[in-house]
Design an enzyme around this catalytic site. Structure first.
Site, PDB file in Angstrom:
ATOM      1  N   GLY A  93       0.791  -1.232   0.000  1.00  0.00           N
ATOM      2  CA  GLY A  93       0.000   0.000   0.000  1.00  0.00           C
ATOM      3  C   GLY A  93       0.820   1.278   0.000  1.00  0.00           C
ATOM      4  O   GLY A  93       0.291   2.352   0.256  1.00  0.00           O
ATOM      5  N   SER A  95       2.168   4.551  -1.194  1.00  0.00           N
ATOM      6  CA  SER A  95       1.682   5.465  -2.232  1.00  0.00           C
ATOM      7  C   SER A  95       2.607   6.658  -2.444  1.00  0.00           C
ATOM      8  O   SER A  95       2.552   7.301  -3.492  1.00  0.00           O
ATOM      9  CB  SER A  95       0.270   5.960  -1.894  1.00  0.00           C
ATOM     10  OG  SER A  95       0.258   6.631  -0.655  1.00  0.00           O
ATOM     11  N   HIS A 100       8.623   6.748   4.959  1.00  0.00           N
ATOM     12  CA  HIS A 100       7.966   7.472   6.049  1.00  0.00           C
ATOM     13  C   HIS A 100       7.432   6.462   7.045  1.00  0.00           C
ATOM     14  O   HIS A 100       6.893   5.425   6.683  1.00  0.00           O
ATOM     15  CB  HIS A 100       6.832   8.362   5.521  1.00  0.00           C
ATOM     16  CG  HIS A 100       5.926   7.675   4.548  1.00  0.00           C
ATOM     17  ND1 HIS A 100       6.267   7.461   3.231  1.00  0.00           N
ATOM     18  CD2 HIS A 100       4.696   7.143   4.706  1.00  0.00           C
ATOM     19  CE1 HIS A 100       5.290   6.827   2.620  1.00  0.00           C
ATOM     20  NE2 HIS A 100       4.322   6.608   3.494  1.00  0.00           N
ATOM     21  N   LEU A 101       7.592   6.817   8.306  1.00  0.00           N
ATOM     22  CA  LEU A 101       7.081   5.994   9.390  1.00  0.00           C
ATOM     23  C   LEU A 101       5.729   6.557   9.809  1.00  0.00           C
ATOM     24  O   LEU A 101       5.640   7.721  10.210  1.00  0.00           O
ATOM     25  CB  LEU A 101       8.074   6.040  10.551  1.00  0.00           C
ATOM     26  CG  LEU A 101       7.871   5.049  11.690  1.00  0.00           C
ATOM     27  CD1 LEU A 101       8.016   3.615  11.195  1.00  0.00           C
ATOM     28  CD2 LEU A 101       8.876   5.336  12.801  1.00  0.00           C
TER      29      LEU A 101
HETATM   30  P1  AMP Z   1       1.785   5.247   2.225  1.00  0.00           P
HETATM   31  O1  AMP Z   1       0.466   4.871   1.592  1.00  0.00           O
HETATM   32  O2  AMP Z   1       2.297   4.310   3.260  1.00  0.00           O
HETATM   33  O3  AMP Z   1       2.808   5.586   1.158  1.00  0.00           O
HETATM   34  O4  AMP Z   1       1.500   6.601   3.010  1.00  0.00           O
HETATM   35  C1  AMP Z   1       1.385   7.838   2.386  1.00  0.00           C
HETATM   36  C2  AMP Z   1       0.568   8.712   3.278  1.00  0.00           C
HETATM   37  O5  AMP Z   1       0.741  10.057   2.871  1.00  0.00           O
HETATM   38  C3  AMP Z   1      -0.923   8.422   3.240  1.00  0.00           C
HETATM   39  O6  AMP Z   1      -1.377   8.024   4.536  1.00  0.00           O
HETATM   40  C4  AMP Z   1      -1.527   9.751   2.775  1.00  0.00           C
HETATM   41  O7  AMP Z   1      -2.745  10.039   3.427  1.00  0.00           O
HETATM   42  C5  AMP Z   1      -0.444  10.728   3.152  1.00  0.00           C
HETATM   43  N1  AMP Z   1      -0.441  11.963   2.400  1.00  0.00           N
HETATM   44  C6  AMP Z   1      -0.555  12.104   1.055  1.00  0.00           C
HETATM   45  N2  AMP Z   1      -0.496  13.407   0.718  1.00  0.00           N
HETATM   46  C7  AMP Z   1      -0.323  14.105   1.874  1.00  0.00           C
HETATM   47  C8  AMP Z   1      -0.192  15.491   2.187  1.00  0.00           C
HETATM   48  N3  AMP Z   1      -0.237  16.441   1.249  1.00  0.00           N
HETATM   49  N4  AMP Z   1      -0.055  15.834   3.500  1.00  0.00           N
HETATM   50  C9  AMP Z   1      -0.027  14.898   4.466  1.00  0.00           C
HETATM   51  N5  AMP Z   1      -0.141  13.564   4.226  1.00  0.00           N
HETATM   52  C10 AMP Z   1      -0.284  13.176   2.944  1.00  0.00           C
END
Ligand code: AMP
Ligand code: ZN
Length: 114
Positions: A93, A95, A100-101
């Site tokens: 998952g 994205s 990032h933790l």
């Molecule tokens: P992952 O899916 O583990 O890569 O986590 C990426 C996270 O980044 C997701 O939980 C998103 O909700 C978060 N995210 C995406 N865009 C932003 C943003 N502009 N500010 C803060 N969080 C974000």
């Protein structure tokens, strides 16, 4: 990385809701929170995935966890408990391809995760 969302935040081009920052890491509230407290801790160095880590990154990864510990105390979730998660690649998952933790707390966390 000019096209990386988290690098843009680190560079100050995008302003997230920052909760913690030091020389090595930036931490901010997730825009789509999955728990009452949901914070992302990112290294200021661009590393795309866990698979891109090498031995020299070990100290920096430790900094992510030390930041998570400080943030949990700051957010008042340290004693009740919280979860840290780092997703790697699409199957987990991921994205945003800058490691990032996730720090999640403020509710009962279930297991197994989805
Ligand atoms: P992952 O899916 O583990 O890569 O986590 C990426 C996270 O980044 C997701 O939980 C998103 O909700 C978060 N995210 C995406 N865009 C932003 C943003 N502009 N500010 C803060 N969080 C974000
Ligand atoms: Zn980046």
């Amino acid at each position: 990385m000019t096209d990386c969302l988290f690098c843009k935040m680190i560079a100050g081009e995008i302003q997230p809701d920052v909760v913690f920052e030091n020389e090595h890491v930036l931490a901010f509230r997730d825009i789509n929170p999955q728990a009452p407290t949901h914070i992302l801790v990112v290294p200021k160095e661009h590393i795309a995935t866990i698979n891109d880590l090498d031995e020299a990154h070990g100290w920096l990864v430790g900094q992510l966890y030390l930041a998570a510990k400080a943030i949990a105390a700051q957010e008042g979730i340290a004693e009740a408990g919280y979860r840290t998660v780092m997703n790697c690649n699409a199957g987990a998952g991921q994205s945003v391809y800058h490691i990032h933790l996730h720090v999640l707390g403020g509710r009962q966390m279930n297991w197994p995760p989805g």
